[in-house]
Design a protein around this motif. Sequence first.
Motif, PDB file in Angstrom:
ATOM      1  N   UNK A 486      50.450 -78.066 -16.549  1.00 51.37           N
ATOM      2  CA  UNK A 486      51.542 -77.880 -17.490  1.00 51.37           C
ATOM      3  C   UNK A 486      51.411 -76.557 -18.237  1.00 51.37           C
ATOM      4  N   UNK A 487      52.540 -76.125 -18.778  1.00 50.28           N
ATOM      5  CA  UNK A 487      52.575 -74.925 -19.614  1.00 50.28           C
ATOM      6  C   UNK A 487      52.986 -75.316 -21.033  1.00 50.28           C
ATOM      7  N   UNK A 488      52.244 -74.801 -22.008  1.00 49.35           N
ATOM      8  CA  UNK A 488      52.639 -74.930 -23.411  1.00 49.35           C
ATOM      9  C   UNK A 488      52.990 -73.531 -23.906  1.00 49.35           C
ATOM     10  N   UNK A 489      54.213 -73.357 -24.371  1.00 48.05           N
ATOM     11  CA  UNK A 489      54.710 -72.043 -24.759  1.00 48.05           C
ATOM     12  C   UNK A 489      54.408 -71.718 -26.209  1.00 48.05           C
ATOM     13  N   UNK A 490      53.925 -70.500 -26.437  1.00 49.74           N
ATOM     14  CA  UNK A 490      53.710 -69.929 -27.770  1.00 49.74           C
ATOM     15  C   UNK A 490      53.275 -70.985 -28.776  1.00 49.74           C
ATOM     16  N   UNK A 491      52.143 -71.578 -28.484  1.00 55.59           N
ATOM     17  CA  UNK A 491      51.646 -72.671 -29.320  1.00 55.59           C
ATOM     18  C   UNK A 491      50.702 -72.122 -30.388  1.00 55.59           C
ATOM     19  N   UNK A 492      50.838 -72.636 -31.591  1.00 58.81           N
ATOM     20  CA  UNK A 492      50.002 -72.178 -32.704  1.00 58.81           C
ATOM     21  C   UNK A 492      48.584 -72.705 -32.571  1.00 58.81           C
ATOM     22  N   UNK A 493      47.636 -71.918 -33.080  1.00 58.39           N
ATOM     23  CA  UNK A 493      46.228 -72.312 -33.073  1.00 58.39           C
ATOM     24  C   UNK A 493      45.789 -72.598 -34.503  1.00 58.39           C
ATOM     25  N   UNK A 530      39.521 -61.476 -27.490  1.00 57.17           N
ATOM     26  CA  UNK A 530      40.839 -60.937 -27.145  1.00 57.17           C
ATOM     27  C   UNK A 530      41.970 -61.725 -27.783  1.00 57.17           C
ATOM     28  N   UNK A 531      41.619 -62.703 -28.610  1.00 56.66           N
ATOM     29  CA  UNK A 531      42.627 -63.549 -29.234  1.00 56.66           C
ATOM     30  C   UNK A 531      42.474 -63.481 -30.742  1.00 56.66           C
ATOM     31  N   UNK A 532      43.553 -63.144 -31.425  1.00 53.97           N
ATOM     32  CA  UNK A 532      43.561 -63.133 -32.878  1.00 53.97           C
ATOM     33  C   UNK A 532      43.911 -64.536 -33.391  1.00 53.97           C
ATOM     34  N   UNK A 537      49.425 -68.196 -28.242  1.00 55.11           N
ATOM     35  CA  UNK A 537      49.367 -67.997 -26.794  1.00 55.11           C
ATOM     36  C   UNK A 537      50.240 -68.991 -26.042  1.00 55.11           C
ATOM     37  N   UNK A 538      50.609 -68.616 -24.840  1.00 54.85           N
ATOM     38  CA  UNK A 538      51.171 -69.547 -23.880  1.00 54.85           C
ATOM     39  C   UNK A 538      50.039 -69.923 -22.933  1.00 54.85           C
ATOM     40  N   UNK A 559      43.424 -73.532 -18.040  1.00 54.58           N
ATOM     41  CA  UNK A 559      43.101 -72.785 -16.830  1.00 54.58           C
ATOM     42  C   UNK A 559      43.415 -71.300 -16.987  1.00 54.58           C
ATOM     43  N   UNK A 560      44.442 -70.991 -17.758  1.00 58.37           N
ATOM     44  CA  UNK A 560      44.840 -69.596 -17.923  1.00 58.37           C
ATOM     45  C   UNK A 560      45.679 -69.509 -19.189  1.00 58.37           C
ATOM     46  N   UNK A 561      45.812 -68.286 -19.719  1.00 53.41           N
ATOM     47  CA  UNK A 561      46.637 -68.095 -20.907  1.00 53.41           C
ATOM     48  C   UNK A 561      47.104 -66.658 -20.979  1.00 53.41           C
ATOM     49  N   UNK A 562      48.140 -66.445 -21.754  1.00 48.96           N
ATOM     50  CA  UNK A 562      48.619 -65.082 -22.007  1.00 48.96           C
ATOM     51  C   UNK A 562      49.199 -65.033 -23.412  1.00 48.96           C
ATOM     52  N   UNK A 563      49.328 -63.825 -23.924  1.00 47.53           N
ATOM     53  CA  UNK A 563      49.931 -63.614 -25.240  1.00 47.53           C
ATOM     54  C   UNK A 563      50.930 -62.477 -25.100  1.00 47.53           C
ATOM     55  N   UNK A 564      52.184 -62.751 -25.414  1.00 46.25           N
ATOM     56  CA  UNK A 564      53.221 -61.729 -25.360  1.00 46.25           C
ATOM     57  C   UNK A 564      53.313 -61.015 -26.700  1.00 46.25           C
ATOM     58  N   UNK A 565      53.778 -59.768 -26.643  1.00 42.06           N
ATOM     59  CA  UNK A 565      53.984 -59.017 -27.865  1.00 42.06           C
ATOM     60  C   UNK A 565      52.704 -58.442 -28.423  1.00 42.06           C
TER      61      UNK A 565
END
Length: 783
Positions: A486-493, A530-532, A537-538, A559-565
């Motif tokens: 599954x993908x979780x979009x722009x989820x807050x940490x 690499x993560x603030x 992240x998605x 499994x994987x993640x990315x951060x836009x912007x």
Amino acid sequence: MLKSNYRWILKRADEEKVRALTDALHISTLTARLLVLRGIDRPNKADIFLHTEKAQFHDPMKMLGMKEAAERIIRAVRDQEVIRVFGDYDADGVTSTALLIRALRKMGARVTSYIPNRFKDGYGPNVRAVEKAEEDRVGLIVTVDSGIAALEAASRARKLGIDYIVTDHHEPPAVLPNAFAILNPKQPGCDYPFKGLSGAGVALKLVQAVCPDQLNDGWIALASVGTVADLVPMRDENRLIVSKGLRAMDGGSLAGIDALKIKAGINGTMDSDMIGFQLAPRLNAAGRLADADAALCLLLADSAGEAAPLADRLEELNRQRKALADKIMIEADKEASGYYRRGDKALVLAGKNWHQGVIGIVASRIVEKYYRPTIILSIDEQSGAAKGSGRSIDGFNLYRGLERSSEHLTQFGGHQMAAGLSLPEEEIDAFREDFNLAAAESLDDQAFVPRLAVDGECTPDQITVDQIEELDKMAPFGTDNPRPTFRMDTVRLSKISAAGREKAHLKVTFQGREKELDGIGFGLGGRLEQISPIDCPTVIGNCSINEWNGFRKPQFLIEDLCIDGPQIFDWRSEQRIREKISALPSESATLLAFHPESAERLRIGNSVTLFEPGMSVSRPNLVLLDLPEQEDQLSELTVNSPRVHRVYAVFYHQREHYFSSFPSRNHFVWYYALIRQEHSFMLDVMAQKIARYKGWPERTIHFMTKVFFELGFVKIEKGLLTENSAPVKAPLTASLTYRKEKKQLELEDLFCYSPLSSLKTWFEKQMKYRDKATEPEGTMNGL
């Protein structure tokens, strides 16, 4: 911006079918969508898929050749002919052999076995083995998990008067063996309803035909191990075999399997991953390093005492296998890195006397690291011959690539994703060149980014224990029925840290609208830097239940993640600035200062770029060492630097706020009234009195005095302040000191003391101006 390691391929389901399944079976939308994506879109089929206890085995007699094969075996048992089972040395072959031998023994047969040695005999039945069977007065040979392409062995058996039955599941060649009977659901003319059985699965069908009333859990457990190990589609009858086999293993099935579980440290509920990653490698280790006899004897053991030393032997062989693979991997990786940096599109790696039993494993690991088609060659120093194993990536047919380079090869065979080959040592360089050319012609740059299929989207609130338990009804998972992703979009940490030995894993807590969800990314600990903390992240991953101390909580396996912007990293209070900076790749980071003395004060060295009006930065990482003189300077720099996507905010300044709070107009009014009342006083003495009376810092009083002096309201001589009796009226902002300090205070408030979220908002605003300015003419958003 943080790029993903994979290309995410989001699958799309027919939402009308999803709703129909949801309503008919009263299941969640997530589960219904997964079923539809797997082509299981009818309620009756979906119900059976989710409840394998409702499924039934197909009639074995529907398989072409089954009637003849079963009758011949029953006759051989009745007449006490010697039956020899020809197996294979991998886990599917060994479990197939053990399964058939156990069934034949149960029938009262005189049965023996033969499994070829990988190094002496090669793959599959061979003429020497058939001739040995004739010497041993064997009347019937039955192959398992092999034989469909062994034409010479079948022909020799016929000439020697030995009946020869082939049971196999591999793709049949154009010419089939001249055998008494052939069982292979893929052969032409076979109407068996499921074509995806493993070798052990075909053996199980034969056993069902000859022992219809004697099928036991141990036999099904063997078939399930072979099914999972051989990576056949986890669909249809294979799911039924594995489901029943896992339940059998949970209850204790065969002494050999139980002994393997103990060695693997398995004491909970079995699943397909435990077979694939724990049991199968131990069974395979015997055939990889020596011969498969130890594995076969283990699976034929009838007591714990008999099984334990055999399991010990496999454990030792597996340990040796790991050590060999690790050693070769280190050597192959050094070679691979050079070819990778050179730009090779495929990797052909060779070493002296690399163990042929593990080079396939190493090839897979090299592919995983570099994502290039890979050939690993072992060179025999005595003969000068090189034998190898290859693994491919999506989009490149390995067999076709070998065909293109075949003028250098002595022998090769295989399929799209895996192959074997041999060639003279002196041809390796020429082969490497031609094989690379074949890969370069077939693959574009995008092909070298691995793909990751995504089944759907979810939120932290949707991932509950109940939901995961429902998803688990789709198990057993495997080829063609992977664990749901599954993908979780722009989820807050709400939390983020590294965990595990050497901080190898990434541990997070996702913040949903209503609840939090724990997440763990195994092997992703290096991404922490690499993560603030304010990034959203998605993420891509799957769900599991974490059981600890009697508590059961849902968790998300990343499994994987990315951060836009843009990403903003807060180093404003960081004590290890030099250490942090040194960890950044020098070729991708710009260290920028607005004041020449900042680098010296921070003791960074001479790698600092000094700000100049109108300049731009070409590297993606920008480290802002100090404060600009004006906000516009940083705004201009950001807008002029379209390649910058990460900002590291140090914002060093020599002093804290000049004031605990900037004096208001009332401060100035009160102080000026005092000056007009006193007319004249010694400044230092009065500043001390005011500080005690009003509680103001003395520096505040001296600052206001300087402002009044610049405005011409007072005169100061030798520490004596005197009122100017006829001052020219002027606003406070007419004072350069007032304007400069107020601006400095505003800069410090904005860049040094504001929350990181506010800082990110400021940079995002500048970057929107930047991106809009660089957008090609005619571009429309969303297209």
